[in-house]
Each structure stands twice: as structure tokens, then as C-alpha cells.
Design an enzyme around this catalytic site. Structure first.
Site, mmCIF file in Angstrom:
data_model
loop_
_atom_site.group_PDB
_atom_site.id
_atom_site.type_symbol
_atom_site.label_atom_id
_atom_site.label_comp_id
_atom_site.label_asym_id
_atom_site.label_seq_id
_atom_site.Cartn_x
_atom_site.Cartn_y
_atom_site.Cartn_z
ATOM 1 C CB CYS A 195 -8.651 1.036 2.110
ATOM 2 S SG CYS A 195 -7.832 1.191 3.643
ATOM 3 N NE ARG B 241 3.996 2.091 3.914
ATOM 4 C CZ ARG B 241 4.613 3.317 3.785
ATOM 5 N NH1 ARG B 241 4.689 4.024 4.957
ATOM 6 N NH2 ARG B 241 5.109 3.792 2.796
ATOM 7 C CG HIS C 25 -0.922 8.137 -2.465
ATOM 8 N ND1 HIS C 25 -0.906 7.595 -3.401
ATOM 9 C CD2 HIS C 25 -0.613 7.544 -1.241
ATOM 10 C CE1 HIS C 25 -0.418 6.322 -3.127
ATOM 11 N NE2 HIS C 25 -0.143 6.120 -1.884
#
Ligand code: CFM
Length: 544
Positions: free
Chosen positions: A64, A98, A197
Site C-alpha cells: 500500500c 524489511r 514514494h
């Protein structure tokens, strides 16, 4: 399959496979997916439908907008407290999932990356509003940790109820005296991570870059590295090369970074862009405002690492720097070659597929080329047409309602900080053939008839595996076990399966050895999935 064709440059035509995939879809959906599944021709690049909504109900690989903003861009900075305004699930999902690494300069230097900050919204906050809770959370985080900066990320419910996180940030910034800013990066805001982003780039540009103007020069050659997130320690490898060459890395957006370093990143002589998808916006805006040119690099693959380092040295044009760079490349390439020569014969001719994010599906093909591994099919989860076809298509990309949702900032030249001399330098170099603001995209580098699929889903994944029988599949954790049950090894390229680093020359060596372990081995042929013997339930539906 036509065996007479030149298989060095051309793969067998996959048209029948494409038909087979589309046949199962209801007509409307087949029509839509057809445009995102294209057969490549590097001499006449076909148009790919990309950055459009995923079909509801299809099992996509995508994440998302919030994931792209918080997890990808801001997540890897260590001196900032990132508060997620939303239910606890959104934070848990983004907590250390991550493999970004970081290296604080001293044991006492701040590092909040391992923490998980959330306002833990409850039903009552959804009904009566959560702004007060957010102010309290900011205050509490400040009192406990005294961070350099605090940022706030909106999750879906916050956008739905309309909490004004920006007003809360402004108030708290005035009260606490540190930089506090927020991102309206609700998960649904765009069609994928990609929107996140862009939202992150915008705010970092307006609220962080350029805040510190009295830093002075820190080195002879000052650069920023953009779009390198230090997954598995990749950035550490690249930083080592810069150090050896005498390059001063002002800021890395955003692997192994601090928010503080962004504040004087406008002092750089050049910006290098690694992941074009996630960070091209800041590079573009910094050029407009500060005059800093940017060029694309790739540190995945030994040859592309050498090319990128050479390009950097060429940009500065300094004799001593060029010599140092050549020495480094020569030394490292000798080590790389020794391993490649040993591994290549064992894996040459194997066939791979890559479906990852918005840049790695392209970058990692470099490593495969070095080993003689062929890429049958590849695609991005959320890349745009320019990441596939090259930046020259940007003016022809249709702006739809979903993209219009994300603000395009109007950037003006800074009266005091614009550096005309860098633009002069750019012009001179361009005359000599040096390419700035250039990204050729993935498709020109892929063979004729390779299958390019945007936003691939589980059905299509299974189908291409069944029909093309690759030797290796690269994707993420959501795909891993489905693929492995087909008897095909899967290499995760998001988290590296806890391996890596894979950047630079030593990264290439690590990757070659990993390929040797995965491909020069027979164990995968022994996988026997239960559905091969047991009856499975089949269903069908009529849709019209
Ligand atoms: Fe850029 Fe990335 Fe990627 Fe990306 Fe990502 Fe990533 Fe990725 Mo996972 S910024 S587009 S949003 S290189 S998290 S570090 S591995 S999908 S290919």
C-alpha cells in the site's frame, strides 16, 4: 517452438502462453490484463499498461501507499522517530519487516529503527477523532527519546475520519522546537507503494532538504546517493568504495542515513540515482531548485558497478580520482572473475524469472547476464511505464485520477543556493555524450520475446511456471512457498532471504555463490507437491 531462431538474442514466442492465461479471465478482466502482459521486442518497445489499479479480488504482489512512504523511504533513517497514526496492525506490519541495516557512528548515537511507534487508535478515536491522541503521542515520544526529528504517517482510517495531522505537527513543532512533519500517505491514497514514494519525496523535499545552509564543504567531491536502502548491507559496500576513492557521501536517501544529513544534502555536487522509481522526484526537484544534476547508477552486478563508479569519476574529471577508481575496479574485477569463472559453467543456460518492486526486476538481470543465466520473464509490482520503456515515454504517460491524487509540487530556483556552475558542467559533459536524467528502462535490455508482466498475480505466476518451467524464480515472501511447491527455487530479492549484501563487487561474488547453491543442485527436482496426486476441487463461474 522454433529452434532455428537465434536463441542468443531471441526467445521462443510466448503468444500461446499469453492466450492461455487470459482465457480463464472474464472478458472485461482479460481485456484489462492483456495490456499489462506484453511480449518484448527491444527494437520496437511495446507499450505496457502500468501504475493502474489492481483488479479487486486478484492476489496481487503489491503493497500500500503507507508501506511505500513509511516503510521504504523514511524507514531506513535512524535519527527520526516515525509515529504511525492508526490502528496497531499497521505499525506491527511495518515493524522491522524489511532488512534495512544501519551503522550509527558511535554506540551512543541515536537509532530508533528498531522501535515501533504507534498511536494505537481505538474505536472511540475513529468516532470522536484522534488528533488529541496524536499530539500526546508526539509529546510522549519527544520526552522519552529527544529525537532529532519526528514524523507522522497517516493510515487509512485517519484519511477517512479527516484528522488534520499536519496541523498537529505544526503545533507540536512550535511547542517542542524540533522539526516535526507529517505524511498524508493513507494506504488507499494511490494504486500501490509507488504513490507513497512520491508523497514521501515531496515532504522530505519541502520540510527537510535545505534546512542547514552553514555546513561548509566536507570534501573535494560531494555526492548524494539516492534510492539505495541498505537492504542486507548493500549501502555499506558502496560506501566503502566511495571512501577509497575519496568521495564524500553527504546523504544517502535513505539507507544507513540520518535525517540531519538530508538537511545539508543540497550542498552535493551531483546526485546519483539507484532506484529510479522510488526517488526520481527528489532528484528532479533538487535539480530545479539547487541546480544539482543527476544521473542513474546501478550497483547490482560487477559490470554495472564498474560502469557506475567510472561514470562518477568521469563526472568530476579529476585525474587522481580516475586513477584511484581504475585501480579499485581492476583489483575487484580480478576477484569477481575468479569466482565467476568457476560458477558460470555450472549455471550457464539456466532460466530465471523476476517479479519484484520497481527496480530490482531490472537491476538483478545484470547479475544473471554475468553468469549466463537467461531471463525468460520479468515485471514490476508498481513500476511506471518509464521504468519499463525508458524515461523518454514520460510525456506520453496518461495522468489518470489516481495519479492526480498525488500532489505535484511546483518548484522554483533558489535565489541563494542555486549552483549555476553545476549546470554549466552538465552542459559541457553532455556535449561529450555523458547522459544525465537518463534511464533506459528494463525492456530495451531484455531479449526479444521475453514476457513482461506488470502487477503479476498468483494465477499468472502459477501459469507461467507451469508452462515455461524456469529454473529459478525471484520474488518475495508472499510468493516464495507457492513457487517452491512447484519444485522451483525462489530467491527473495526484497529481503535477500537473510543473505547478501549483493551490491558492488563483493555483492556480485555473494550472489554468484548463492546461485551456485540454488541452481547447481538437484534437490528441487525431488519436491513432490500433494496436489500432483490428490484430487483438487475445481470451480468455475459465469460472468457477463
Ligand atoms: Fe526501489 Fe527498493 Fe525496489 Fe522499492 Fe520495495 Fe525494496 Fe523492492 Mo521490496 S525502493 S522499487 S518499494 S529498489 S521494498 S528496497 S525490495 S519492492 S524492487
Amino acid at each position: 517452438m522454433d529452434k532455428m531462431k537465434n536463441i542468443k538474442t531471441e526467445l521462443p514466442d510466448p503468444s500461446a502462453l499469453k492466450e492461455e492465461i487470459l482465457k480463464r479471465y472474464p472478458r472485461k478482466i482479460a481485456k484489462k490484463r492483456e495490456k499489462s502482459i506484453v511480449i518484448n521486442d527491444p527494437d520496437a518497445i511495446p507499450e505496457v499498461q502500468a501504475n493502474v489499479r489492481t483488479i479487486p479480488g486478484i492476489i496481487t504482489q503489491r503493497g500500500c501507499t503507507y508501506a511505500g512512504c513509511k516503510g521504504v523511504i523514511l524507514g531506513p533513517s535512524r535519527d527520526i522517530v516515525n509515529i504511525v497514526h492508526g490502528p496497531i496492525g499497521c505499525s506491527f506490519y511495518a515493524w522491522l519487516t524489511r532488512r534495512n541495516q544501519t551503522q550509527p557512528p558511535t554506540p551512543n548515537s541515536p537509532n530508533f529503527m528498531t522501535y515501533c511507534f504507534s498511536t494505537d487508535m481505538q474505536d472511540s478515536n475513529i468516532v470522536f477523532g484522534g488528533e488529541q491522541k496524536l499530539r500526546q503521542a508526539i509529546k510522549e515520544a519527544y520526552e522519552l527519546f529527544h529525537p532529532y526529528s519526528i514524523s507522522v504517517f497517516s493510515t487509512c482510517p485517519v484519511g477517512l475520519i479527516g484528522d488534520d495531522i499536519h496541523a498537529a505537527c505544526r503545533e507540536m513543532k512550535a511547542e517542542l522546537g524540533i522539526n516535526i512533519f507529517g505524511f498524508s500517505c493513507e494506504g488507499y491514497k494511490g494504486v500501490s507503494q509507488s504513490a507513497g514514494h512520491h508523497i514521501a519525496n515531496n515532504r522530505v523535499f519541502t520540510d527537510v532538504v535545505g534546512r542547514k545552509t552553514d555546513k561548509g564543504r566536507l570534501g573535494k567531491f560531494q555526492v548524494n546517493l539516492m534510492g539505495e536502502y541498505n537492504i542486507g548491507g548493500d549501502a555499506f559496500v558502496i560506501e566503502k568504495y566511495f571512501k577509497e576513492m575519496g568521495i564524500t557521501l553527504l546523504a544517502s536517501f535513505s539507507g544507513n542515513s540520518t535525517i540531519e544529513s538530508y538537511e545539508y544534502s543540497q550542498d552535493a555536487d551531483v546526485n546519483m540515482v539507484m532506484c529510479h522509481r522510488s526517488i526520481n522526484y527528489i532528484a528532479e526537484m533538487m535539480e530545479k531548485k539547487y541546480g544539482i544534476p543527476w544521473f542513474k547508477v546501478n550497483f547490482i552486478g560487477a559490470n554495472s558497478s564498474a560502469k557506475s563508479l567510472r561514470k562518477l569519476a568521469e563526472y568530476f574529471g579529476d585525474k587522481e580520482l580516475i586513477e584511484k577508481t581504475e585501480l579499485l575496479i581492476e583489483r575487484e574485477m580480478a576477484r569477481v572473475k575468479a569466482v565467476a569463472d568457476r560458477v558460470r559453467p555450472k549455471v550457464e543456460g539456466k532460466r530465471a524469472m523476476l517479479f519484484v518492486g520497481g527496480s530490482r526486476a531490472h537491476h538483478y538481470q545484470e547479475l544473471f547476464n554475468e553468469l549466463g543465466i537467461e531471463t525468460l520473464s520479468a515485471g514490476y509490482e508498481f513500476g511506471h511505464r518509464d521504468d519499463y520503456e525508458g524515461r523518454h515515454v514520460i510525456p506520453t504517460i496518461k495522468v489518470d485520477a489516481d495519479s492526480r491524487n498525488i500532489e505535484e509540487l511546483t518548484v522554483v530556483k533558489s535565489e541563494t543556493l542555486f549552483k549555476p556552475e553545476l549546470q554549466d558542467k552538465k552542459l559541457l559533459l553532455e556535449q561529450k555524450g555523458f547522459k544525465f536524467e537518463h534511464y533506459e528502462g528494463m525492456m530495451p535490455t531484455m531479449k526479444k520475446n521475453s514476457l513482461v508482466i506488470d502487477d503479476i498475480n498468483h494465477w499468472e505466476t502459477e501459469k507461467i511456471i507451469e508452462m515455461m518451467k524456469p529454473d529459478l524464480f525471484c520474488a518475495g515472501i508472499k510468493e516464495k512457498y507457492v513457487v517452491q511447491k512447484h519444485g522451483i527455487p525462489l530467491k527473495q530479492l526484497h529481503s535477500y532471504d537473510y543473505g547478501g549484501p549483493y551490491a558492488g563487487f563483493e555483492g556480485a561474488i555473494n550472489f554468484y555463490l548463492e546461485m551456485e547453491r540454488m541452481l547447481a543442485c538437484d534437490i528441487w527436482k525431488m519436491v513432490d507437491a500433494p496436489w500432483k496426486h490428490e484430487p483438487s476441487i475445481m470451480g468455475s463461474m459465469v460472468y457477463e
